[in-house]
Structures are given as structure tokens and as C-alpha cells.
Scaffold this motif. Structure first.
Motif, PDB file in Angstrom:
ATOM      1  N   LEU A  18       0.811  -1.217   0.000  1.00 10.65           N
ATOM      2  CA  LEU A  18       0.000   0.000   0.000  1.00 10.65           C
ATOM      3  C   LEU A  18       0.849   1.274   0.000  1.00 10.65           C
ATOM      4  O   LEU A  18       0.330   2.359  -0.208  1.00 10.65           O
ATOM      5  N   TRP A  23      -1.838   4.762  -4.020  1.00  7.63           N
ATOM      6  CA  TRP A  23      -3.262   4.934  -4.306  1.00  7.63           C
ATOM      7  C   TRP A  23      -3.450   6.243  -5.044  1.00  7.63           C
ATOM      8  O   TRP A  23      -3.136   7.308  -4.537  1.00  7.63           O
ATOM      9  N   CYS A  55      -1.902   6.150   1.922  1.00 16.40           N
ATOM     10  CA  CYS A  55      -1.491   5.027   1.077  1.00 16.40           C
ATOM     11  C   CYS A  55      -0.896   5.609  -0.202  1.00 16.40           C
ATOM     12  O   CYS A  55      -1.624   5.989  -1.113  1.00 16.40           O
TER      13      CYS A  55
END
Length: 128
Positions: free
Chosen positions: A34, A65, A62
Motif C-alpha cells: 500500500l 493509491w 497510502c
């Protein structure tokens, strides 16, 4: 009219199912996959904070992301074998994901976290 989820509306991360043998191994795997911050606390509360942050463009913890409102984070667990997991790792993890989705919903974020489990091919289960 139904909504179609395209590849641009989800991010699939491959998680090694063997990491569910211990809480430390799972935190290591999730931290790496992540892109969690270096100060990530490697505990369930810290994981909840990180997963809940995917709905907030400013505080996203994260780094792997790309923020898009309504995007799904799919944690695809490969080689998952229920016989070789630690329940004290799996059950809190499932609760954290559920709690993160609750937080995202309460904050009116459309982002969600999904989990999919893929068993090892028949006859290839790893020995615990």
C-alpha cells in the motif's frame, strides 16, 4: 441504468496469502504493497487510519493509491488457504476493512475497499 466499474475505477493490489500466518507478516505485506508511511505503527488502529484515508485527497496515507472519487481498492489475496492462516490475524484484518469502509461511508466518500480471496490451485496447498 446499471453502473459499470472499469479498470480506471479500481486499483487491484496482489497480497500474498501466506502473510496471514502472522500479524507481523501481514503488516509487512500491507505496508509495502500500500505504500504506507515510514511512521506506520504496524497495528490494527494504524491500519484503520491508513485505509480510511483513501477517501480524503489531502490526508491519503497510502502512497500507492491514485485518488479518484468512487474508486475501489481491491486487495486480491493470492494462494489463500484457510488451513494455514492465523485466526488472530485474519479476523482483526477483516474487521479493520469493514470499519474503514464504514468510516469512508460516514465521510461521504465513494471510495471502498474490497477483498477477494484466491485459493491455491488444487493439490498445491503449501504446508504450514
Amino acid at each position: 441504468m446499471s453502473k459499470i466499474l472499469s479498470e480506471f475505477h479500481f486499483c487491484r493490489l496482489l497480497i500474498d496469502g501466506t502473510c496471514f500466518r502472522s500479524t507481523a507478516a501481514l503488516h509487512d505485506e500491507l505496508s509495502f504493497k500500500l505504500g504506507l508511511p515510514s511512521w506506520y505503527g504496524r497495528n490494527w488502529d494504524a491500519l484503520l487510519d491508513c485505509l480510511s484515508s483513501i477517501g480524503d485527497k489531502r490526508s491519503n496515507l497510502c502512497s500507492h493509491w491514485d485518488w479518484i472519487n468512487g474508486k475501489r481498492l481491491v486487495l486480491s489475496v493470492a494462494n489463500f488457504s484457510i488451513e494455514s492462516i492465523d485466526e488472530d490475524t485474519l479476523l482483526p484484518f477483516l474487521q479493520v476493512v469493514a470499519d474503514a469502509n464504514d468510516r469512508l461511508a460516514k465521510s461521504e466518500s465513494l471510495n471502498r475497499i474490497w477483498i477477494e480471496y484466491n485459493a491455491p490451485p488444487s493439490g498445491t496447498e503449501s504446508q504450514a
